[in-house]
Design an enzyme around this catalytic site. Structure first.
Site, PDB file in Angstrom:
ATOM      1  N   GLU A 239      40.744  48.775  49.424  1.00  0.00           N
ATOM      2  CA  GLU A 239      40.002  49.269  50.583  1.00  0.00           C
ATOM      3  C   GLU A 239      39.125  48.210  51.261  1.00  0.00           C
ATOM      4  O   GLU A 239      37.895  48.343  51.337  1.00  0.00           O
ATOM      5  CB  GLU A 239      39.161  50.485  50.188  1.00  0.00           C
ATOM      6  CG  GLU A 239      40.021  51.664  49.731  1.00  0.00           C
ATOM      7  CD  GLU A 239      39.224  52.945  49.536  1.00  0.00           C
ATOM      8  OE1 GLU A 239      37.972  52.900  49.583  1.00  0.00           O
ATOM      9  OE2 GLU A 239      39.852  53.998  49.324  1.00  0.00           O
ATOM     10  N   GLU A 344      45.630  56.848  46.187  1.00  0.00           N
ATOM     11  CA  GLU A 344      44.437  57.668  45.978  1.00  0.00           C
ATOM     12  C   GLU A 344      44.508  58.892  46.878  1.00  0.00           C
ATOM     13  O   GLU A 344      44.815  58.787  48.071  1.00  0.00           O
ATOM     14  CB  GLU A 344      43.143  56.891  46.289  1.00  0.00           C
ATOM     15  CG  GLU A 344      42.826  55.769  45.330  1.00  0.00           C
ATOM     16  CD  GLU A 344      41.454  55.153  45.591  1.00  0.00           C
ATOM     17  OE1 GLU A 344      40.610  55.817  46.236  1.00  0.00           O
ATOM     18  OE2 GLU A 344      41.230  54.010  45.158  1.00  0.00           O
TER      19      GLU A 344
END
Length: 424
Positions: A239, A344
């Site tokens: 991320e 995720e």
């Protein structure tokens, strides 16, 4: 010249890039020596129940869980454990180690590693039909990279990681290791980087070089130790920022250097192409730009990481019907980004509604079960599979805990049922 030699040496991989799944390239086997992702069930060892059959007709897909807060502790996931370690007043691993001192912190974290995820957890995952784990780690596992004067992280984590990967490998699980905590921190004020940093210091050459050194070191460890035999993929940074200038720098400099570091380490060890690791950046949908743009010519065995949380999706109406419809029609693969794994996702909903009657987990199990099935059906249809965030938590809320969601009857105990669920 070195790059030319490297590319030529790995051009042989090009012919197998479409045959990505474990057991087809990397020589990974499941329990009892069976092909990890075989599409037919095979007899299992007597140590498991006779009904145990994790490899369903769709088992060519990744079906996994993240091991959140194992090696990169996020206090919100495990408040009681964080407090028991003596870290309750600190925001991140960096802060806790700095506050407790290295010796005391090492003892606290080593006790955590020995109890948060155990061999019994892997037995439970296998019994549920899961075939994959994703392990978030920080660069400080290579302790030679840590500036002892200015950086404060727990020591000894790598021996624990080695044992944990051995447990998973022994049970035939596929393993993805993800660089969650990058040098300098890739985002601000977030403990999932290992530090609650006021600035994102990752996006400079010095930190890129430390990250590529870490990935080279980790690649060497993986290929040199049988405990890591089922590790098939490295996530090169979790991320990252989406800002134009910093993302551009990362794509043009760090991404190709990270790829080359992994491949050069493999070349130095004489690793056969069928055992080469997949290199996994975040996908284009993440918002940091096209991860393929500056990868070396001839780059092979790339995979892509997608994170999908409707909880924070600003363009999706917040209603049960909307969430089901969105998930049923979700396409999480951008052009040329195959395979993509939804690395995720969860069952959590926006903070302002999560405890209202329409979303209350204790009374809305039927909705959350349907939403889970809608998500994974889509991620298996339109991507290479999925990895839930996370395996366990201490929130008392199954929406963030696979283990608790199974206990609550929200996630099926046997994933084979999803092929006939008829949710979408």
């Amino acid at each position: 010249m070195a790059l030319v030699v490297f590319v030529v040496a790995f051009l042989g991989l090009a012919s197998i890039t479409s045959a990505w799944m474990p057991g087809t390239n990397k020589n990974i086997t499941g329990i009892g020596g069976n092909d990890l992702f075989a599409r037919t069930s095979s007899p299992q060892p007597k140590a498991y129940p006779p009904s145990f059959s994790p490899w369903s007709p769709n088992a060519g897909k990744i079906r996994g869980v993240n091991l959140g807060s194992m090696y990169v502790f996020e206090p919100w996931i495990g408040t009681q454990a964080w407090q028991a370690m003596g870290c309750g007043s600190y925001k991140s691993e960096f802060d806790c180690v700095s506050g407790l001192g290295q010796t005391k912190a090492n003892s606290a974290f080593q006790a955590h590693w020995s109890s948060w995820i155990t061999a019994a957890d892997f037995d439970q995952m296998i019994s549920y039909g899961l075939n994959t784990i994703r392990i978030p780690v920080g660069y400080w596992m290579d302790e030679s990279l840590v500036d002892k004067n200015s950086e404060h992280f727990p020591q000894g984590g790598f021996s624990s990681l080695t044992q944990l990967c051995g447990w998973a490998s022994d049970r035939g699980m596929y393993i993805i290791i993800d660089l969650h905590g990058a040098p300098g921190a890739q985002v601000t004020t977030n403990p999932d980087t290992g530090q609650y940093a006021p600035t994102a210091g990752f996006y400079v050459d010095y930190q890129y070089n430390r990250a590529t050194t870490f990935l080279s070191w980790l690649t060497t460890q993986i290929h040199s130790n049988a405990q890591f035999r089922n590790v098939g993929m490295l996530g090169i940074v979790n991320e990252p920022l989406q800002s134009a200038s910093q993302a551009a720098s990362m794509r043009s400099t760090f991404y190709p250097n990270a790829y080359n570091a992994i491949r050069n380490a493999e070349q130095a060890l004489g690793v056969h192409s069928t055992n080469a690791l997949h290199v996994q950046p975040m996908n284009d949908l993440w918002g940091s730009g096209d991860p393929k743009a500056a990868m070396p010519s001839g780059a092979t065995l790339l995979a892509y990481d997608d994170h999908r949380y409707l909880k924070w999706a600003t363009n999706v109406p917040v209603s049960q019907a909307s969430y089901i419809a969105t998930s049923c029609n979700d396409v999480r693969t951008s052009s040329g980004e195959t395979p993509t794994i939804v690395g995720e996702f969860s069952l959590s909903v926006p903070d302002n509604v999560q405890w209202t009657s329409a979303w209350e987990p204790s009374t809305q199990q039927a909705f959350y079960r349907k939403w889970f099935l809608a998500q994974i059906a889509s991620y298996e249809k339109n991507a290479a599979g999925w990895i839930f965030w996370t395996w366990k938590s201490q929130l008392g809320d199954y929406r963030w805990s696979y283990q608790d969601a199974v206990a609550a009857g929200v996630i099926p105990r046997q994933l084979g049922s999803i092929s006939t669920a008829g949710i979408c």
